[in-house]
Design a protein around this motif. Sequence first.
Motif, PDB file in Angstrom:
ATOM      1  N   LEU A 181      37.080  48.086  25.464  1.00 39.43           N
ATOM      2  CA  LEU A 181      35.671  48.438  25.529  1.00 39.43           C
ATOM      3  C   LEU A 181      34.877  47.256  26.050  1.00 39.43           C
ATOM      4  O   LEU A 181      35.043  46.132  25.574  1.00 39.43           O
ATOM      5  CB  LEU A 181      35.164  48.819  24.128  1.00 39.43           C
ATOM      6  N   SER A 182      34.029  47.493  27.046  1.00 41.55           N
ATOM      7  CA  SER A 182      33.158  46.441  27.550  1.00 41.55           C
ATOM      8  C   SER A 182      31.708  46.760  27.222  1.00 41.55           C
ATOM      9  O   SER A 182      31.287  47.917  27.265  1.00 41.55           O
ATOM     10  CB  SER A 182      33.321  46.278  29.069  1.00 41.55           C
ATOM     11  N   LEU A 183      30.955  45.712  26.878  1.00 42.40           N
ATOM     12  CA  LEU A 183      29.524  45.825  26.604  1.00 42.40           C
ATOM     13  C   LEU A 183      28.786  44.924  27.576  1.00 42.40           C
ATOM     14  O   LEU A 183      29.107  43.745  27.709  1.00 42.40           O
ATOM     15  CB  LEU A 183      29.201  45.387  25.169  1.00 42.40           C
ATOM     16  N   TYR A 235      21.945  44.733  29.820  1.00 40.96           N
ATOM     17  CA  TYR A 235      21.215  44.783  31.080  1.00 40.96           C
ATOM     18  C   TYR A 235      19.724  44.907  30.788  1.00 40.96           C
ATOM     19  O   TYR A 235      19.203  46.001  30.647  1.00 40.96           O
ATOM     20  CB  TYR A 235      21.687  45.999  31.875  1.00 40.96           C
ATOM     21  N   GLY A 236      19.018  43.785  30.672  1.00 41.75           N
ATOM     22  CA  GLY A 236      17.610  43.845  30.320  1.00 41.75           C
ATOM     23  C   GLY A 236      17.476  44.401  28.922  1.00 41.75           C
ATOM     24  O   GLY A 236      18.073  43.904  27.961  1.00 41.75           O
ATOM     25  N   SER A 237      16.724  45.479  28.749  1.00 44.40           N
ATOM     26  CA  SER A 237      16.591  46.139  27.453  1.00 44.40           C
ATOM     27  C   SER A 237      17.498  47.369  27.382  1.00 44.40           C
ATOM     28  O   SER A 237      17.222  48.322  26.646  1.00 44.40           O
ATOM     29  CB  SER A 237      15.135  46.553  27.216  1.00 44.40           C
ATOM     30  N   THR A 238      18.579  47.332  28.142  1.00 45.94           N
ATOM     31  CA  THR A 238      19.531  48.440  28.193  1.00 45.94           C
ATOM     32  C   THR A 238      20.935  47.939  27.905  1.00 45.94           C
ATOM     33  O   THR A 238      21.348  46.887  28.377  1.00 45.94           O
ATOM     34  CB  THR A 238      19.519  49.117  29.575  1.00 45.94           C
ATOM     35  N   ILE A 239      21.666  48.690  27.091  1.00 46.97           N
ATOM     36  CA  ILE A 239      23.077  48.407  26.849  1.00 46.97           C
ATOM     37  C   ILE A 239      23.892  49.394  27.678  1.00 46.97           C
ATOM     38  O   ILE A 239      23.684  50.602  27.588  1.00 46.97           O
ATOM     39  CB  ILE A 239      23.447  48.580  25.368  1.00 46.97           C
ATOM     40  N   THR A 240      24.790  48.887  28.505  1.00 50.78           N
ATOM     41  CA  THR A 240      25.750  49.751  29.180  1.00 50.78           C
ATOM     42  C   THR A 240      27.129  49.415  28.647  1.00 50.78           C
ATOM     43  O   THR A 240      27.419  48.264  28.303  1.00 50.78           O
ATOM     44  CB  THR A 240      25.725  49.574  30.717  1.00 50.78           C
ATOM     45  N   ALA A 241      27.964  50.417  28.559  1.00 50.43           N
ATOM     46  CA  ALA A 241      29.302  50.216  27.998  1.00 50.43           C
ATOM     47  C   ALA A 241      30.297  51.097  28.727  1.00 50.43           C
ATOM     48  O   ALA A 241      29.944  52.172  29.238  1.00 50.43           O
ATOM     49  CB  ALA A 241      29.311  50.537  26.501  1.00 50.43           C
ATOM     50  N   ALA A 242      31.533  50.634  28.781  1.00 51.07           N
ATOM     51  CA  ALA A 242      32.609  51.401  29.414  1.00 51.07           C
ATOM     52  C   ALA A 242      33.859  51.287  28.552  1.00 51.07           C
ATOM     53  O   ALA A 242      34.219  50.192  28.111  1.00 51.07           O
ATOM     54  CB  ALA A 242      32.889  50.889  30.824  1.00 51.07           C
ATOM     55  N   LEU A 243      34.488  52.411  28.304  1.00 54.59           N
ATOM     56  CA  LEU A 243      35.727  52.457  27.539  1.00 54.59           C
ATOM     57  C   LEU A 243      36.861  52.839  28.474  1.00 54.59           C
ATOM     58  O   LEU A 243      36.754  53.818  29.218  1.00 54.59           O
ATOM     59  CB  LEU A 243      35.616  53.476  26.407  1.00 54.59           C
ATOM     60  N   ALA A 244      37.940  52.067  28.442  1.00 57.12           N
ATOM     61  CA  ALA A 244      39.083  52.332  29.315  1.00 57.12           C
ATOM     62  C   ALA A 244      40.376  52.243  28.523  1.00 57.12           C
ATOM     63  O   ALA A 244      40.465  51.534  27.518  1.00 57.12           O
ATOM     64  CB  ALA A 244      39.123  51.340  30.474  1.00 57.12           C
ATOM     65  N   SER A 245      41.360  52.979  28.968  1.00 58.48           N
ATOM     66  CA  SER A 245      42.709  52.838  28.434  1.00 58.48           C
ATOM     67  C   SER A 245      43.539  52.101  29.472  1.00 58.48           C
ATOM     68  O   SER A 245      43.406  52.336  30.675  1.00 58.48           O
ATOM     69  CB  SER A 245      43.321  54.206  28.118  1.00 58.48           C
ATOM     70  N   LEU A 246      44.366  51.191  28.999  1.00 57.12           N
ATOM     71  CA  LEU A 246      45.196  50.371  29.875  1.00 57.12           C
ATOM     72  C   LEU A 246      46.637  50.818  29.778  1.00 57.12           C
ATOM     73  O   LEU A 246      47.236  50.821  28.694  1.00 57.12           O
ATOM     74  CB  LEU A 246      45.077  48.893  29.478  1.00 57.12           C
ATOM     75  N   ASP A 247      47.224  51.202  30.913  1.00 58.74           N
ATOM     76  CA  ASP A 247      48.640  51.550  30.987  1.00 58.74           C
ATOM     77  C   ASP A 247      49.427  50.271  31.238  1.00 58.74           C
ATOM     78  O   ASP A 247      49.277  49.632  32.278  1.00 58.74           O
ATOM     79  CB  ASP A 247      48.877  52.548  32.118  1.00 58.74           C
ATOM     80  N   ASP A 248      50.259  49.879  30.274  1.00 58.26           N
ATOM     81  CA  ASP A 248      50.991  48.616  30.376  1.00 58.26           C
ATOM     82  C   ASP A 248      51.955  48.591  31.553  1.00 58.26           C
ATOM     83  O   ASP A 248      52.166  47.543  32.176  1.00 58.26           O
ATOM     84  CB  ASP A 248      51.772  48.346  29.083  1.00 58.26           C
ATOM     85  N   ASP A 249      52.561  49.717  31.852  1.00 59.89           N
ATOM     86  CA  ASP A 249      53.578  49.741  32.902  1.00 59.89           C
ATOM     87  C   ASP A 249      52.960  49.559  34.287  1.00 59.89           C
ATOM     88  O   ASP A 249      53.482  48.820  35.123  1.00 59.89           O
ATOM     89  CB  ASP A 249      54.359  51.057  32.840  1.00 59.89           C
ATOM     90  N   THR A 250      51.856  50.230  34.535  1.00 63.02           N
ATOM     91  CA  THR A 250      51.242  50.175  35.864  1.00 63.02           C
ATOM     92  C   THR A 250      50.027  49.262  35.926  1.00 63.02           C
ATOM     93  O   THR A 250      49.517  48.992  37.005  1.00 63.02           O
ATOM     94  CB  THR A 250      50.798  51.591  36.290  1.00 63.02           C
ATOM     95  N   ARG A 251      49.585  48.756  34.753  1.00 59.48           N
ATOM     96  CA  ARG A 251      48.367  47.930  34.649  1.00 59.48           C
ATOM     97  C   ARG A 251      47.162  48.660  35.236  1.00 59.48           C
ATOM     98  O   ARG A 251      46.265  48.065  35.837  1.00 59.48           O
ATOM     99  CB  ARG A 251      48.552  46.574  35.350  1.00 59.48           C
ATOM    100  N   GLY A 275      28.407  46.490  36.118  1.00 64.56           N
ATOM    101  CA  GLY A 275      28.693  45.317  35.301  1.00 64.56           C
ATOM    102  C   GLY A 275      29.735  45.593  34.236  1.00 64.56           C
ATOM    103  O   GLY A 275      30.682  44.823  34.056  1.00 64.56           O
ATOM    104  N   ALA A 276      29.584  46.701  33.512  1.00 58.66           N
ATOM    105  CA  ALA A 276      30.531  47.046  32.457  1.00 58.66           C
ATOM    106  C   ALA A 276      31.927  47.296  33.022  1.00 58.66           C
ATOM    107  O   ALA A 276      32.937  46.884  32.439  1.00 58.66           O
ATOM    108  CB  ALA A 276      30.035  48.270  31.693  1.00 58.66           C
TER     109      ALA A 276
END
Length: 386
Positions: free
Chosen positions: A6-8, A11-27, A345-346
């Motif tokens: 999860l990235s946070l 951005y100014g008075s705004t929070i942006t976030a992104a959730l990702a799953s990481l595949d270890d085999d293929t990165r 950014g996220a």
Amino acid sequence: MPRNILSLDFYGSTITAALASLDDDTRTLRIRHVLQRTCRSFSGAFVRDMAGAEEGISKVFEEMNEYINGEPSVVVGLRGNFLSFKSSSGFKSIDTRNRIIGDKEIDEAIRNSVPINLSDTLEVIDIIPQSYTIDGNAGILDPKGMAGFTLEIGTFLSYALVTHLNNLNNVLAACRCPEYLLLPSSLALGETLVTEGEKHAGALLLDLGEESVSVLLYNKGILLDGLELPYGLNRRAEFVADLLQNDVETAQEVLKDYEPGADEIMDEVVEDAETQMLRGINKEILQAFCLHLKHPAPNLILCGSGATKQIIKSAKTIFNAKKARLGIVDHLVTDCPADNPAYTGALSLLRHALDRDQSQTGNVVQTKESGLFTGFLDKLGQLFEH
């Protein structure tokens, strides 16, 4: 089994976030969910109100928890004028019997690049090794395993005010997030969006947000300088207000409903306002980068919520760039719409953290000696071990 990251990004008075799953085999990073939330308790990563900031972060975590099981690894991006940047260098005499440069020597040279007289009010957030010199011979790409008597490393340092960091740390801890990796958002954007060719030819990265601008300058493959400005699309609203002879609040409401091409007069007003805004940003950059920016950077990369196709032409002219383009994070698999420029950014934080993990694993990460840079890299490696 895929791991969640999860990235946070503040951005100014705004929070942006992104959730990702990481595949270890293929990165491979698969983007599961993105969000954007207004939180007036933040100004960039600067905490204005502790209780409101805790509530804002908690709501982000609650929404993200609907898409995963277990605790994700967390990457936090820093923005704001409490950040500062500096190019530096570190030196290490090779005292091993066979004079072979290894992880320990590289790590020590990097740590030695941190000024010994660094103010107690500042904390080092990130150290990027950029160039290597062995026995006076510059241009070494990777010194590990090479023989020599002396090693010099050029680095790019990122600092932040301790008080501001402590406030952010306390908010995240209160939200049950005691472990996370801190990175300047601008560096994640630069290392993700700017190509190696652009870095060598010379490039200016401009991350344009509602209340702030992050700037990076590259030349000959080296990151020369960085800048955080409290100067963003809010200034465009001020200029629109002046041109329409309205107050700023009315201008902001007008801009919310504005669609390029729908009103020819309004198109001209917005174009004039954006031109004034960009000229103001350019003036600040020329003053801050006067030692480095002898000639205009030939490549201009625009990103952030204010980066649009309409603004590219004006920006190219004002910054006197030969080429100008929008910066987009590519090579991502997405389960949700994530092409809004505000999410750049996220998304870059996720990509940059993974790239750093791949490049550092097997190098300094594996040394067990305690120290500033080793500790940072150990933390980076642990990010992907959950």
